[in-house]
Design a protein around this motif. Structure first.
Motif, PDB file in Angstrom:
ATOM      1  N   ASP A 133       0.864  -1.184   0.000  1.00 39.26           N
ATOM      2  CA  ASP A 133       0.000   0.000   0.000  1.00 39.26           C
ATOM      3  C   ASP A 133       0.902   1.237   0.000  1.00 39.26           C
ATOM      4  OD1 ASP A 133      -2.908   1.031   1.900  1.00 39.26           O
ATOM      5  OD2 ASP A 133      -1.554   2.178   0.616  1.00 39.26           O
ATOM      6  N   ILE A 134       0.925   1.918  -1.135  1.00 37.96           N
ATOM      7  CA  ILE A 134       1.858   3.049  -1.286  1.00 37.96           C
ATOM      8  C   ILE A 134       1.581   4.134  -0.254  1.00 37.96           C
ATOM      9  CG2 ILE A 134       2.783   4.726  -2.948  1.00 37.96           C
ATOM     10  CD1 ILE A 134       1.598   2.902  -5.180  1.00 37.96           C
ATOM     11  N   LYS A 135       0.341   4.186   0.214  1.00 37.71           N
ATOM     12  CA  LYS A 135       0.002   5.214   1.206  1.00 37.71           C
ATOM     13  C   LYS A 135       0.675   4.946   2.551  1.00 37.71           C
ATOM     14  CE  LYS A 135      -4.618   6.220  -0.760  1.00 37.71           C
ATOM     15  NZ  LYS A 135      -4.865   5.010  -1.588  1.00 37.71           N
ATOM     16  N   THR A 136       1.212   3.732   2.717  1.00 37.86           N
ATOM     17  CA  THR A 136       1.791   3.418   4.037  1.00 37.86           C
ATOM     18  C   THR A 136       3.321   3.601   4.045  1.00 37.86           C
ATOM     19  OG1 THR A 136       2.244   1.093   3.485  1.00 37.86           O
ATOM     20  CG2 THR A 136       0.029   1.627   4.333  1.00 37.86           C
ATOM     21  N   PHE A 137       3.868   4.048   2.920  1.00 33.03           N
ATOM     22  CA  PHE A 137       5.338   4.130   2.840  1.00 33.03           C
ATOM     23  C   PHE A 137       5.932   5.063   3.871  1.00 33.03           C
ATOM     24  CE2 PHE A 137       6.778   2.665  -1.633  1.00 33.03           C
ATOM     25  CZ  PHE A 137       5.977   1.546  -1.529  1.00 33.03           C
ATOM     26  N   ASP A 138       5.223   6.091   4.223  1.00 36.44           N
ATOM     27  CA  ASP A 138       5.818   7.073   5.145  1.00 36.44           C
ATOM     28  C   ASP A 138       5.343   6.861   6.584  1.00 36.44           C
ATOM     29  OD1 ASP A 138       5.660   9.466   2.479  1.00 36.44           O
ATOM     30  OD2 ASP A 138       7.344   8.239   3.168  1.00 36.44           O
ATOM     31  N   LEU A 139       4.673   5.727   6.816  1.00 35.61           N
ATOM     32  CA  LEU A 139       4.277   5.406   8.201  1.00 35.61           C
ATOM     33  C   LEU A 139       5.518   5.006   8.988  1.00 35.61           C
ATOM     34  CD1 LEU A 139       1.050   3.203   7.798  1.00 35.61           C
ATOM     35  CD2 LEU A 139       1.217   5.561   8.652  1.00 35.61           C
ATOM     36  N   PRO A 140       5.514   5.196  10.280  1.00 35.35           N
ATOM     37  CA  PRO A 140       6.624   4.685  11.095  1.00 35.35           C
ATOM     38  C   PRO A 140       6.706   3.168  10.866  1.00 35.35           C
ATOM     39  CG  PRO A 140       5.179   6.080  12.400  1.00 35.35           C
ATOM     40  CD  PRO A 140       4.499   5.886  11.091  1.00 35.35           C
ATOM     41  N   ARG A 141       7.929   2.656  10.891  1.00 38.84           N
ATOM     42  CA  ARG A 141       8.158   1.261  10.526  1.00 38.84           C
ATOM     43  C   ARG A 141       7.231   0.298  11.250  1.00 38.84           C
ATOM     44  NH1 ARG A 141      13.785  -0.518   8.688  1.00 38.84           N
ATOM     45  NH2 ARG A 141      13.550  -2.729   8.244  1.00 38.84           N
ATOM     46  N   GLU A 142       7.022   0.566  12.529  1.00 44.37           N
ATOM     47  CA  GLU A 142       6.229  -0.396  13.332  1.00 44.37           C
ATOM     48  C   GLU A 142       4.744  -0.360  12.934  1.00 44.37           C
ATOM     49  OE1 GLU A 142       7.983   2.050  14.434  1.00 44.37           O
ATOM     50  OE2 GLU A 142       6.642   3.513  15.402  1.00 44.37           O
ATOM     51  N   GLN A 143       4.312   0.701  12.236  1.00 50.26           N
ATOM     52  CA  GLN A 143       2.898   0.764  11.843  1.00 50.26           C
ATOM     53  C   GLN A 143       2.682   0.262  10.416  1.00 50.26           C
ATOM     54  OE1 GLN A 143       1.168   4.703  12.415  1.00 50.26           O
ATOM     55  NE2 GLN A 143       2.336   4.965  14.322  1.00 50.26           N
ATOM     56  N   ALA A 144       3.766   0.165   9.662  1.00 52.11           N
ATOM     57  CA  ALA A 144       3.617  -0.233   8.255  1.00 52.11           C
ATOM     58  C   ALA A 144       3.390  -1.740   8.167  1.00 52.11           C
ATOM     59  CB  ALA A 144       4.875   0.158   7.467  1.00 52.11           C
ATOM     60  N   PRO A 145       2.504  -2.188   7.255  1.00 51.27           N
ATOM     61  CA  PRO A 145       2.278  -3.641   7.110  1.00 51.27           C
ATOM     62  C   PRO A 145       3.607  -4.350   6.864  1.00 51.27           C
ATOM     63  CG  PRO A 145       0.761  -2.385   5.745  1.00 51.27           C
ATOM     64  CD  PRO A 145       1.769  -1.407   6.277  1.00 51.27           C
ATOM     65  N   ASP A 146       3.805  -5.474   7.568  1.00 45.46           N
ATOM     66  CA  ASP A 146       5.101  -6.169   7.480  1.00 45.46           C
ATOM     67  C   ASP A 146       5.052  -7.205   6.358  1.00 45.46           C
ATOM     68  OD1 ASP A 146       7.122  -8.263   9.715  1.00 45.46           O
ATOM     69  OD2 ASP A 146       7.481  -7.395   7.725  1.00 45.46           O
ATOM     70  N   LEU A 147       5.240  -6.722   5.134  1.00 47.86           N
ATOM     71  CA  LEU A 147       5.182  -7.609   3.975  1.00 47.86           C
ATOM     72  C   LEU A 147       6.340  -8.605   3.998  1.00 47.86           C
ATOM     73  CD1 LEU A 147       3.933  -8.370   1.255  1.00 47.86           C
ATOM     74  CD2 LEU A 147       5.054  -6.410   0.225  1.00 47.86           C
TER      75      LEU A 147
END
Ligand code: T1G
Length: 692
Positions: free
Chosen positions: A63-77
């Motif tokens: 999800d490109i919208k999650t690229f700038d989320l803090p690492r711990e919040q970004a989906p762990d693909l």
């Protein structure tokens, strides 16, 4: 329906992802998939797993919208893919629609992949300024070979499932229902041991020169960009290092690319070009006209190029000229363009004839009576256009859309001579019209929502990037480029050489600078526009150094030389007489030339665009700063990895842009000044207006 449904089909567990519109790997998807693998692992009777996308596609990527989320919040693909890679039971990716980026990476971590014939798959991350960050750089070369993998990862273009099957990227093409075909395949391979894990394969086709050649290639295809070279480095690791080394390096280099200004620029453009097609108030329920017949007035360069767009989309076109000779010439140019394309193998002879068969030439404007859309593409003169629209108003059927291809004239004034101003719109194509993707859709005061919605849909149909703009001199793109040209001429007057200005913009990533561009377009066009604008402002005819060059008869490439001389390959070189004319002009004006460095050249040229863009936003001529960026990327070659002029200004910082403008004696536009003082950005301004 949950974000990942679990359905038992006997001894096979089917995990269906429901994350419309494209099943991006958004928060919730990994959790749902992990739960599905937990269920499959703990249930002894489950012998295999199928992963499939609900709706129209497989997973279209992270999800490109999650690229700038803090690492711990970004989906762990990556975490999910590691688990999938080690899963103790067979897993089958069932692909339809598109499997892109992380979607294909999930499929590559499965033990098998099946697809329907019209599915597509690829690793487009380079188009976002990043790289396949969940194993793609290590797994794809292990399946299709490093040469094909490099081609796919550097182009970012998908391949069809049929090619994927030939390459071994897909194990089976499913006829009929994908879900049941995948379940059947899973069941048939439930006992396969050892499980065929891609990470355990080795690259078989690597030869050292492959990587050297790739590094040479990206110097041209991806000039100035970061992620392509990282992709080549990682592809080389896939062939020379153990999987774990490449896998770990990929994570590190992905973060480096993701945090780069280039990736921020490209991601901004990804969303901006999708926003550009949206107009507040227009919904999918807005009535539109089904355009089946197109009429074009004028078979010159623009009219012919415009016609080709509709012929390519399979729409019949009736094209009108005033004289047989002009009509014949126009048709032969269209035919020649198609035949040249066919020579390059991009069209078959039958396709050329099919397109030409849709084209009806005529000298009678009355033959446009059945057209649903008529586009005027004649000489840029208001009286001529008014005359044509008066006649069209009498000839065109009720409900027909009347469009002008004017590049600067007032569409409201043109509409005013018709009895149907709500049916009148501007469709500003960029030359060459059959090549350039940008289409400025000029909304006049009375243009109806239905006509606007129809033209937006038509832009998509003819594969143009349609951006809605308002009426002013030059609309958005040309209005800004005129200011840019003014600044460029001033820089030369003050002491810069034309080639310094051009080199500066080339270094920024544009295909050419202001003066090569002017020579290519024709210096006489700018000369006429400057004279027209001076006349409108009640000022004397301009007498700048560039005007004087035109008056010597040097009009650019079309006369063999303008600001520059050109060799047989159209490579520019400085002309001594031009340089002397510039020096004489400075002396006459009492100007002592000074050295002007690259930083000042860059600031004054780019910020002249930004400042005018800010004024255009204030006046509502453009809906969004993102729209302006899309216009500049698709209409003027501004590098997408710089985010367009407004995106570039955001990256530099509007405070710094405003300060630089003032340093160079320019007055920042009120909106720019306000955002600079507030610490704001154009992107935030778009979002705050609910438009980005
Ligand atoms: N993330 C978030 N939103 C996305 C998205 C994505 N990947 N793809 C599309 N959307 C949104 C889009 O903004 C639009 O939103 C809507 O979906 C429809 O899109 C780790 C890091 C799949 C071919 O680059 O190419 O995986 O405007 O209008 O024309 O290695 O979308 O409706 O609000 O384009 O039918 C890699 C990008 C990500 C694919 C469908 N994947 N998407 O085209 O619809 S990076 C991509 C597309 C990655 C891993 C890396 C196309 C499409 P809205 P659309 P479409």
């Amino acid at each position: 329906m949950s974000i990942v449904d679990q359905t038992r089909e006997g001894d096979v567990l089917v995990l269906t992802i429901n994350n419309p519109p494209v099943n991006a790997f958004s928060p919730g998807v990994p959790e749902g998939l992990h739960a599905g693998l937990d269920a499959a692992e703990s249930a002894g009777e489950v012998r295999a797993v199928v992963i499939i996308g609900g709706g129209r596609t497989f997973i279209a990527g992270a999800d490109i919208k999650t690229f700038d989320l803090p690492r711990e919040q970004a989906p762990d693909l990556r975490g999910f893919i590691s688990r999938l890679d080690a899963f103790p039971k067979p897993t089958v990716a069932a692909i339809h629609g598109t499997a892109l980026g992380g979607g294909l990476e999930v499929a590559l971590a499965c033990t098998y992949r099946v697809a329907v014939k019209d599915a597509q798959m690829g690793l487009p991350e380079v188009k976002l300024g990043v790289l396949p960050g969940a194993g793609g750089t290590q797994r794809l070369p292990r399946v299709v070979g490093v040469q094909k993998a490099l081609e796919m990862m550097l182009s970012g273009n998908p391949i069809k499932a049929t090619e994927a099957k030939d390459l071994g990227l897909v194990d089976d093409l499913v006829e009929g229902d994908l879900r049941s075909g995948a379940v059947e395949f899973a069941r048939a391979h439930a006992d396969a041991r050892p499980l065929p894990r891609v990470s355990e394969r080795t690259v078989t086709d690597a030869v050292p020169q492959v990587f050297g050649a790739a590094r040479q290639g990206i110097l041209k295809t991806h000039r100035g960009q970061l992620s392509p070279s990282l992709i080549v480095d990682l592809a080389e690791m896939s062939a020379t290092q153990p999987f774990a080394v490449g896998w770990d390096s990929e994570a590190r280099l992905f973060m480096q690319a993701k945090d780069s200004p280039q990736s921020r620029g490209l991601r901004h453009i990804f969303f901006a070009e999708r926003e550009a097609g949206k107009v507040p108030g227009l919904t999918k329920d807005t009535p539109t006209t089904d355009v089946r017949q197109v009429g074009i007035i004028g078979a010159g360069t623009m009219g012919g190029g415009i016609a080709m767009n509709f012929l390519n989309a399979g729409l019949p076109v009736t094209i009108v000229e005033t004289a047989q000779e002009a009509l014949d010439r126009g048709l032969s140019v269209i035919r020649r363009n198609y035949e040249n394309t066919a020579k390059k193998g991009r069209l078959t002879v039958e396709q050329v004839e099919q397109r030409m068969g849709l084209l009806t030439p005529t000298l009678n404007v009355e033959d446009l009576a059945d057209a649903d859309l008529i586009i005027e593409a004649v000489f840029e003169n208001m009286d001529v256009k008014k005359d044509i629209f008066t006649r069209l108003d009498a000839v065109a059927k009720p409900g027909a859309i009347l469009a002008t291809n004017t590049s600067t004239l007032d569409v409201n004034e043109i509409a005013s001579v018709t009895g149907r101003p709500e049916q009148v719109i501007g469709l500003h194509f960029f030359s060459p019209a059959n090549v350039m993707k940008l289409l400025e859709i000029v909304r006049a005061d009375k243009t109806s929502d239905s006509v606007l919605a129809t033209c937006l849909a038509l832009a998509r149909k003819i594969k143009k990037v349609g951006v809605v703009v308002g009426v002013c001199d030059g609309f958005v793109g040309n209005r800004m480029i005129h200011r840019y040209g003014d600044e460029a001429r001033k820089l030369v007057e003050e002491g810069a050489r034309p080639q310094d200005a051009d080199a500066t913009m080339h270094a920024l990533g544009l295909p050419m600078g202001p003066f090569e561009m002017s020579d290519m377009a024709g210096l006489d066009i700018g000369y006429a526009i400057r004279a027209h604008q001076a006349k409108v402002r009640g000022e004397p005819k301009p007498d700048g150094w560039l005007d004087r060059i035109v008056e010597t008869g040097r009009k650019g490439q079309k006369t063999g030389g303008g600001i520059y001389d050109y060799d047989e390959k159209r490579r520019p070189s400085p002309n001594a007489d031009v340089q002397k004319l510039i020096e004489d002009h400075r002396a006459e004006k009492g100007i002592r030339p000074r050295e002007i460095g690259q930083e000042e050249l860059t600031e004054r040229l780019v910020y002249s665009l930004v400042n005018e863009g800010a004024k255009i936003l204030e006046e509502g001529i453009a809906q969004r700063a993102g729209d302006i960026d899309v216009i500049y990327i698709y209409g003027y070659g501004f590098p997408a990895y710089r985010g367009g002029p407004m995106g570039y200004a955001d990256e530099v910082g509007l405070k710094n842009v405003a300060a630089a403008l003032e340093k160079h004696g320019q007055t920042p536009a009120p909106l720019l000044k306000q955002l600079a003082e507030e610490g704001g950005t154009f992107a935030a301004w778009d979002r705050q207006k609910g438009r980005g």
